[in-house]
Design an enzyme around this catalytic site. Sequence first.
Site, mmCIF file in Angstrom:
data_model
loop_
_atom_site.group_PDB
_atom_site.id
_atom_site.type_symbol
_atom_site.label_atom_id
_atom_site.label_comp_id
_atom_site.label_asym_id
_atom_site.label_seq_id
_atom_site.Cartn_x
_atom_site.Cartn_y
_atom_site.Cartn_z
ATOM 1 N N TYR A 273 0.830 -1.207 0.000
ATOM 2 C CA TYR A 273 0.000 0.000 0.000
ATOM 3 C C TYR A 273 0.865 1.258 0.000
ATOM 4 C CZ TYR A 273 -3.007 3.801 1.462
ATOM 5 O OH TYR A 273 -3.665 5.003 1.513
ATOM 6 N N HIS B 293 -4.468 16.239 -4.174
ATOM 7 C CA HIS B 293 -4.774 16.396 -2.754
ATOM 8 C C HIS B 293 -4.630 17.847 -2.279
ATOM 9 C CE1 HIS B 293 -4.945 12.125 -2.821
ATOM 10 N NE2 HIS B 293 -4.956 11.969 -1.515
ATOM 11 N N ASN C 197 0.856 12.406 4.640
ATOM 12 C CA ASN C 197 0.006 11.597 5.504
ATOM 13 C C ASN C 197 0.497 11.732 6.937
ATOM 14 O OD1 ASN C 197 -1.828 9.779 6.430
ATOM 15 N ND2 ASN C 197 -1.260 8.137 5.018
ATOM 16 N N TYR D 139 -15.515 36.498 43.457
ATOM 17 C CA TYR D 139 -14.834 35.301 42.964
ATOM 18 C C TYR D 139 -13.712 35.610 41.982
ATOM 19 C CZ TYR D 139 -18.473 32.106 44.787
ATOM 20 O OH TYR D 139 -19.320 31.376 45.567
ATOM 21 N N ARG E 210 -10.873 36.710 44.307
ATOM 22 C CA ARG E 210 -10.526 35.767 45.372
ATOM 23 C C ARG E 210 -10.170 34.384 44.830
ATOM 24 N NH1 ARG E 210 -14.950 33.346 48.882
ATOM 25 N NH2 ARG E 210 -16.166 35.015 47.915
ATOM 26 N N PHE F 59 -1.614 8.237 11.473
ATOM 27 C CA PHE F 59 -2.029 9.522 10.907
ATOM 28 C C PHE F 59 -3.269 10.080 11.596
ATOM 29 C CE2 PHE F 59 -3.805 6.024 8.375
ATOM 30 C CZ PHE F 59 -5.149 6.192 8.690
ATOM 31 N N GLU G 39 -12.487 5.568 5.093
ATOM 32 C CA GLU G 39 -12.026 6.404 6.207
ATOM 33 C C GLU G 39 -13.276 6.931 6.912
ATOM 34 O OE1 GLU G 39 -9.494 9.071 4.070
ATOM 35 O OE2 GLU G 39 -8.145 7.437 3.474
#
Length: 517
Positions: free
Chosen positions: A57, A87, A199, A282, A285, A330, A415
């Site tokens: 792959y 991409h 990636n 608050y 303090r 990834f 995915e």
Amino acid sequence: MREEKIIVLDGDHLTLEEVIAVARNNIKVIIAESAEEAVNRSRKIVDDIVAEKQVVYGINTGFGSLCNVSISQEDTAQLQENLIRTHASGFGDPFPVDVVRAIMLIRVNSLVKGYSGIRLGTVKALMEMLNNGVHPHIPEKGSLGASGDLAPLAHMVMPLLGLGKAYYQGELLPGREAMEKAGLEIIQLSAKEGLAFINGTTVLTAVGALATYDAIELLKLADIAGALSLEVHRGISSPFEEELHTIRPQSGQLATARNIRRLIEGSVYTTEATPDNVQDAYTLRCMPQIHGASKDSIAYVKRKVEIEINSVTDNPIITRDGKVISGGNFHGEPMAQPFDFLGIAIAEIGNVSERRLERLVNRQLSKLPSFLVKHPGLNSGFMITQYACASLVSENKILAHPASVDSIPSCENQEDFVSMGTTAARTAAEILQNSRRVVATEIMAACQAIDIRQAQKNLGKGTQVAYDTFRESVDFIENDKDIEIYDELNIATNVLVDGSLLAAVESKIDLDIQFED
């Protein structure tokens, strides 16, 4: 940071401070000799796979749901270039230069660990872009945070191939022209190299790393702002005594109490509790508890960042013994949740600072002139500064909604669960900018109030330095007609951004975000 003005990358020892040095101070980097050897060993395994025509792959297959499509040996190089071209699908404004430099640095540091199968010369090509100030134009939107930051990292690679756009010496140029002007060679990718570049979690880590560093500084500045407000209100000092906090030993709480004690040490304006003034609100303090909680959160995020900047996050990875493992490093989830946490922690600092600002500008709470200006009515003074800060903290509450709880399946459902970690990091960075503006406004208002009270002297050991340093840049506002408040607020914010105020205070006292004995 190491003393020499160069940082050696070995994949294991990069610090957050070194990321800042490279990203913002243009410190150069080199690759350790041991790391070069690791890269070469990893690359030989890839070359053997290609020569032996093994089906692996990312080396000789398609990507994502196309993983079962085999690619011929003669097309493996074209496969990698095609990957980058398609991409690079980002959108929006480009990342700032410091973010781009952090992206490039962290990617080089990951690749030199020697698990990515990339050629040493290809890694060095990216390093030389960084060292020579060629900064790719990387749109900030378009990443799912798994399979890593594919779109923005593809934009990072484009100029290396003579494609895309890059900044050089402040000018946006076609990628090839930027490389040529810097005297750098265009490269051609080989098997697996495109995937090795894009990636991984590099972009979300870079954005989040810078935000984390800035958040650490903001936490210290928030303590300074709070201490100044405490003195304006003649606040009670006993809530910051150490014994109160050692019986609830939360580290950030202890650190905040100690910071406040150091800041107000020697002040004539803090008080003891009396029958007429038993306790403060608050926001004064409870600063150790409120600021301290954010300190603990951000300390946790910093630890996660320093793991991630020294990690291998691409896929597949090449093991030392020659295995090629297709896994999920990834995936941005381990950083998406911390960066959501970072945004929440910073938002709370803005929230409490805005409430202290309201106490400063409200005459019923401060016993000072309305909106900290002479002749209220004719003058509006700080009236709308509080409005603006209220708007910012309200926006932060929307931005602080966690990105990591969302997911949209992609790549034909291969995915099917993504992190949205880059969105988490980007929103944390935006929350940081908003909250820093609020803290700057509180400091500006507190200094205005100090002047109205004629309390410019005999402040605390740290607050006196803070006041004096701030007044070197920002003047007392006498009348509305003398100023344009937007410009004054910008100057006040820049005093925080450029580090001068914090540096001046820390030259006199130590400020911490975690308690150490």
